[in-house]
Design a protein around this motif. Structure first.
Motif, PDB file in Angstrom:
ATOM      1  N   LYS A 115      17.497 -27.434 -43.437  1.00  0.00           N
ATOM      2  CA  LYS A 115      17.217 -28.194 -44.648  1.00  0.00           C
ATOM      3  C   LYS A 115      17.920 -27.591 -45.872  1.00  0.00           C
ATOM      4  O   LYS A 115      17.815 -26.400 -46.124  1.00  0.00           O
ATOM      5  CB  LYS A 115      15.713 -28.266 -44.901  1.00  0.00           C
ATOM      6  CG  LYS A 115      14.982 -29.157 -43.910  1.00  0.00           C
ATOM      7  CD  LYS A 115      13.568 -29.510 -44.357  1.00  0.00           C
ATOM      8  CE  LYS A 115      12.648 -28.333 -44.320  1.00  0.00           C
ATOM      9  NZ  LYS A 115      11.249 -28.731 -44.607  1.00  0.00           N
ATOM     10  N   TYR A 116      18.629 -28.432 -46.590  1.00  0.00           N
ATOM     11  CA  TYR A 116      19.352 -27.998 -47.784  1.00  0.00           C
ATOM     12  C   TYR A 116      18.356 -27.557 -48.847  1.00  0.00           C
ATOM     13  O   TYR A 116      17.346 -28.215 -49.087  1.00  0.00           O
ATOM     14  CB  TYR A 116      20.202 -29.163 -48.305  1.00  0.00           C
ATOM     15  CG  TYR A 116      21.314 -28.750 -49.240  1.00  0.00           C
ATOM     16  CD1 TYR A 116      22.452 -28.117 -48.753  1.00  0.00           C
ATOM     17  CD2 TYR A 116      21.241 -29.007 -50.600  1.00  0.00           C
ATOM     18  CE1 TYR A 116      23.489 -27.752 -49.602  1.00  0.00           C
ATOM     19  CE2 TYR A 116      22.265 -28.653 -51.457  1.00  0.00           C
ATOM     20  CZ  TYR A 116      23.384 -28.019 -50.949  1.00  0.00           C
ATOM     21  OH  TYR A 116      24.411 -27.651 -51.794  1.00  0.00           O
ATOM     22  N   LYS A 117      18.625 -26.432 -49.497  1.00  0.00           N
ATOM     23  CA  LYS A 117      17.634 -25.812 -50.365  1.00  0.00           C
ATOM     24  C   LYS A 117      17.672 -26.277 -51.815  1.00  0.00           C
ATOM     25  O   LYS A 117      16.826 -25.877 -52.599  1.00  0.00           O
ATOM     26  CB  LYS A 117      17.796 -24.287 -50.333  1.00  0.00           C
ATOM     27  CG  LYS A 117      17.693 -23.677 -48.944  1.00  0.00           C
ATOM     28  CD  LYS A 117      16.379 -24.035 -48.254  1.00  0.00           C
ATOM     29  CE  LYS A 117      16.269 -23.391 -46.890  1.00  0.00           C
ATOM     30  NZ  LYS A 117      15.053 -23.808 -46.171  1.00  0.00           N
ATOM     31  N   ASP A 118      18.642 -27.096 -52.180  1.00  0.00           N
ATOM     32  CA  ASP A 118      18.715 -27.586 -53.553  1.00  0.00           C
ATOM     33  C   ASP A 118      17.857 -28.846 -53.671  1.00  0.00           C
ATOM     34  O   ASP A 118      18.150 -29.875 -53.059  1.00  0.00           O
ATOM     35  CB  ASP A 118      20.165 -27.895 -53.926  1.00  0.00           C
ATOM     36  CG  ASP A 118      20.318 -28.316 -55.391  1.00  0.00           C
ATOM     37  OD1 ASP A 118      19.303 -28.680 -56.016  1.00  0.00           O
ATOM     38  OD2 ASP A 118      21.451 -28.274 -55.899  1.00  0.00           O
ATOM     39  N   TYR A 119      16.826 -28.764 -54.485  1.00  0.00           N
ATOM     40  CA  TYR A 119      15.901 -29.886 -54.655  1.00  0.00           C
ATOM     41  C   TYR A 119      16.625 -31.168 -55.054  1.00  0.00           C
ATOM     42  O   TYR A 119      16.266 -32.266 -54.617  1.00  0.00           O
ATOM     43  CB  TYR A 119      14.876 -29.496 -55.726  1.00  0.00           C
ATOM     44  CG  TYR A 119      13.902 -30.571 -56.091  1.00  0.00           C
ATOM     45  CD1 TYR A 119      12.759 -30.794 -55.333  1.00  0.00           C
ATOM     46  CD2 TYR A 119      14.120 -31.362 -57.211  1.00  0.00           C
ATOM     47  CE1 TYR A 119      11.862 -31.775 -55.679  1.00  0.00           C
ATOM     48  CE2 TYR A 119      13.220 -32.352 -57.563  1.00  0.00           C
ATOM     49  CZ  TYR A 119      12.090 -32.551 -56.799  1.00  0.00           C
ATOM     50  OH  TYR A 119      11.201 -33.535 -57.134  1.00  0.00           O
ATOM     51  N   ASN A 120      17.658 -31.054 -55.906  1.00  0.00           N
ATOM     52  CA  ASN A 120      18.335 -32.249 -56.405  1.00  0.00           C
ATOM     53  C   ASN A 120      18.996 -33.048 -55.292  1.00  0.00           C
ATOM     54  O   ASN A 120      19.129 -34.269 -55.394  1.00  0.00           O
ATOM     55  CB  ASN A 120      19.369 -31.867 -57.464  1.00  0.00           C
ATOM     56  CG  ASN A 120      18.712 -31.504 -58.781  1.00  0.00           C
ATOM     57  OD1 ASN A 120      17.967 -32.294 -59.331  1.00  0.00           O
ATOM     58  ND2 ASN A 120      18.973 -30.303 -59.264  1.00  0.00           N
ATOM     59  N   ALA A 121      19.438 -32.380 -54.232  1.00  0.00           N
ATOM     60  CA  ALA A 121      20.058 -33.103 -53.120  1.00  0.00           C
ATOM     61  C   ALA A 121      19.064 -34.057 -52.471  1.00  0.00           C
ATOM     62  O   ALA A 121      19.433 -35.135 -51.999  1.00  0.00           O
ATOM     63  CB  ALA A 121      20.609 -32.117 -52.096  1.00  0.00           C
ATOM     64  N   TRP A 122      17.802 -33.666 -52.444  1.00  0.00           N
ATOM     65  CA  TRP A 122      16.781 -34.498 -51.797  1.00  0.00           C
ATOM     66  C   TRP A 122      16.419 -35.717 -52.634  1.00  0.00           C
ATOM     67  O   TRP A 122      15.861 -36.684 -52.117  1.00  0.00           O
ATOM     68  CB  TRP A 122      15.537 -33.664 -51.516  1.00  0.00           C
ATOM     69  CG  TRP A 122      15.766 -32.668 -50.430  1.00  0.00           C
ATOM     70  CD1 TRP A 122      16.298 -31.424 -50.552  1.00  0.00           C
ATOM     71  CD2 TRP A 122      15.511 -32.852 -49.038  1.00  0.00           C
ATOM     72  NE1 TRP A 122      16.381 -30.811 -49.327  1.00  0.00           N
ATOM     73  CE2 TRP A 122      15.897 -31.671 -48.379  1.00  0.00           C
ATOM     74  CE3 TRP A 122      14.978 -33.894 -48.282  1.00  0.00           C
ATOM     75  CZ2 TRP A 122      15.787 -31.508 -47.006  1.00  0.00           C
ATOM     76  CZ3 TRP A 122      14.850 -33.744 -46.919  1.00  0.00           C
ATOM     77  CH2 TRP A 122      15.267 -32.556 -46.291  1.00  0.00           C
ATOM     78  N   LYS A 123      16.744 -35.673 -53.915  1.00  0.00           N
ATOM     79  CA  LYS A 123      16.423 -36.823 -54.763  1.00  0.00           C
ATOM     80  C   LYS A 123      17.200 -38.074 -54.360  1.00  0.00           C
ATOM     81  O   LYS A 123      16.819 -39.185 -54.718  1.00  0.00           O
ATOM     82  CB  LYS A 123      16.716 -36.496 -56.229  1.00  0.00           C
ATOM     83  CG  LYS A 123      15.719 -35.564 -56.882  1.00  0.00           C
ATOM     84  CD  LYS A 123      16.037 -35.477 -58.364  1.00  0.00           C
ATOM     85  CE  LYS A 123      15.068 -34.570 -59.086  1.00  0.00           C
ATOM     86  NZ  LYS A 123      15.343 -34.530 -60.535  1.00  0.00           N
ATOM     87  N   MET A 124      18.296 -37.888 -53.671  1.00  0.00           N
ATOM     88  CA  MET A 124      19.112 -39.032 -53.273  1.00  0.00           C
ATOM     89  C   MET A 124      18.754 -39.538 -51.876  1.00  0.00           C
ATOM     90  O   MET A 124      19.392 -40.448 -51.362  1.00  0.00           O
ATOM     91  CB  MET A 124      20.593 -38.651 -53.313  1.00  0.00           C
ATOM     92  CG  MET A 124      21.076 -38.179 -54.683  1.00  0.00           C
ATOM     93  SD  MET A 124      20.734 -39.372 -55.999  1.00  0.00           S
ATOM     94  CE  MET A 124      21.797 -40.717 -55.503  1.00  0.00           C
ATOM     95  N   ALA A 125      17.754 -38.939 -51.252  1.00  0.00           N
ATOM     96  CA  ALA A 125      17.391 -39.301 -49.878  1.00  0.00           C
ATOM     97  C   ALA A 125      16.121 -40.141 -49.846  1.00  0.00           C
ATOM     98  O   ALA A 125      15.335 -40.153 -50.789  1.00  0.00           O
ATOM     99  CB  ALA A 125      17.213 -38.041 -49.039  1.00  0.00           C
ATOM    100  N   ASN A 126      15.930 -40.842 -48.728  1.00  0.00           N
ATOM    101  CA  ASN A 126      14.747 -41.665 -48.512  1.00  0.00           C
ATOM    102  C   ASN A 126      14.343 -41.608 -47.044  1.00  0.00           C
ATOM    103  O   ASN A 126      15.104 -41.144 -46.190  1.00  0.00           O
ATOM    104  CB  ASN A 126      15.015 -43.125 -48.880  1.00  0.00           C
ATOM    105  CG  ASN A 126      14.929 -43.399 -50.364  1.00  0.00           C
ATOM    106  OD1 ASN A 126      15.801 -42.991 -51.112  1.00  0.00           O
ATOM    107  ND2 ASN A 126      13.882 -44.076 -50.787  1.00  0.00           N
TER     108      ASN A 126
END
Length: 366
Positions: A115-126
């Motif tokens: 899992k990628y550790k940068d929170y901002n990357a997850w903002k683009m996921a669903n």
């Protein structure tokens, strides 16, 4: 066993799209693999753990009996360097019985360390969930009509499940998954591309006027961009994307990415339970409520937080779908409604969701 005689909804099937930013390294190194190699590495590990899987960058001819690992460039943050792999994992078709749900534990066990550790990357996921009755068996038309009405009625209650503000990076998804315009276009009943309706009885009457899936889809997912309508390339970014019904599925898109098998299974069972409950309602009872000018809330069987006089309910239903209209139904209302209509969906499935949402809102996800 449900007390409702019509058990048609037990034929429901689903498949899940899990969007995840990962960091997959070349075997035996700390060098991040390119996307093509990352697909192969992940597919190999899935197969080794007993999940029949293939990988494909585009997956244009999917095999719904296998796990599929593809690329999804839309989840790459646009703000700067993303040193990882934008992955979408598609599950095989799953039945209402959910005998395959344990496979999500295996899936998350495989990808957890990536899992990628940068929170901002997850903002683009669903996490996206497709519902149908299996290959070659789309949702029956009247069931789709009833679902469309329930989507309008319970919109705010479902909104309460979805995180709002997400950390402080407002340039990415300002307002969080609840309000971002990427996946939160409201399903408004819009006859002939005119003014969207606010009145619940009028919404139901217009839904009942539709005679096929295409008409229903245009009514509940009216695309106001003429070029997309003319060219037959509709926008799919609705809370509930009905355009897939022509291809046998309806897609629920209005949710944050999952971070665990528990969250994945929770959303899956909630959405399947919601669609099953909508299928089980009596369309004739809604028709009668409109004719007799009695509350549609009662005909739906929705249990509100406290009793209301019919006159109050009718007044609320008059502007139900408007901005700020209707009633601010809490998460408990839709949970009670599903559990009341589909007792087979265990009540425990609704526990802990608000905690999950608070984790996202406070960025406590790793």
């Amino acid at each position: 066993m449900s007390r409702y005689k019509d058990r048609s909804f037990s034929t429901l099937r689903a498949w899940v799209e899990t969007e995840v930013p990962l960091t997959i390294c070349k075997t035996g190194t700390e060098v991040v693999a390119d996307d093509s190699e990352a697909l192969e590495i992940l597919a190999s590990q899935f197969n080794e753990h007993g999940l029949p899987t293939y990988s494909s960058p585009l997956d244009e001819q999917p095999n719904h009996n296998m796990w599929r690992i593809t690329l999804d460039q839309t989840i790459e943050p646009s703000f700067g360097a993303f040193k990882g792999n934008p992955i979408e994992i598609k599950s095989p078709i799953i039945s209402m019985a959910g005998s395959d749900l344990d496979n999500f534990k295996t899936m998350w066990a495989v990808i957890g360390d990536y899992k990628y550790k940068d929170y901002n990357a997850w903002k683009m996921a669903n996490l996206n969930i497709h519902i149908s009755c299996g290959p070659g068996s789309p949702l029956p038309f009247e069931a789709a009509q009833k679902l469309a009405f329930c989507v309008v009625y319970f919109e705010r209650s479902i909104d309460d499940y979805v995180p709002a503000d997400v950390q402080d990076g407002k340039r990415i998804r300002p307002g969080g998954w609840k309000h971002c315009n990427r996946y939160t276009k409201r399903n408004r009943v819009t006859p002939n591309g005119g003014k969207a309706l606010d009145n619940l009885p009028d919404c139901w009457k217009e839904i009942r006027k539709t005679t096929n899936i295409d008409e229903l889809t245009r009514l509940i997912c009216y695309d106001d961009q003429r070029d997309r309508r003319v060219n037959g390339v509709p926008d799919k970014n609705w809370k509930w994307n009905f355009y897939g019904l022509g291809l046998e599925t309806i897609e629920f898109r209005h949710m944050p990415p999952a971070q665990s098998d528990e969250e994945t299974v929770w959303w899956l069972r909630f959405i399947m339970g919601f669609v099953a409950a909508a299928w089980s309602i009596d369309a004739a009872a809604l028709d009668k409520a409109v004719r007799d000018n009695t509350p549609l809330t009662t005909a739906l069987g929705a249990k509100l937080d406290r009793p209301y006089d019919n006159s109050v309910l009718l007044e609320k239903e008059n502007g139900w779908a408007s901005e700020g209209g209707g009633m601010a139904l809490g998460v408990e209302v839709v949970a009670r409604w599903i559990e009341g209509r589909v007792p087979d969906v265990e009540g425990a499935v609704f526990d802990g969701l608000l905690v999950t949402c608070q984790k996202w809102e406070n960025a406590e996800i790793f």
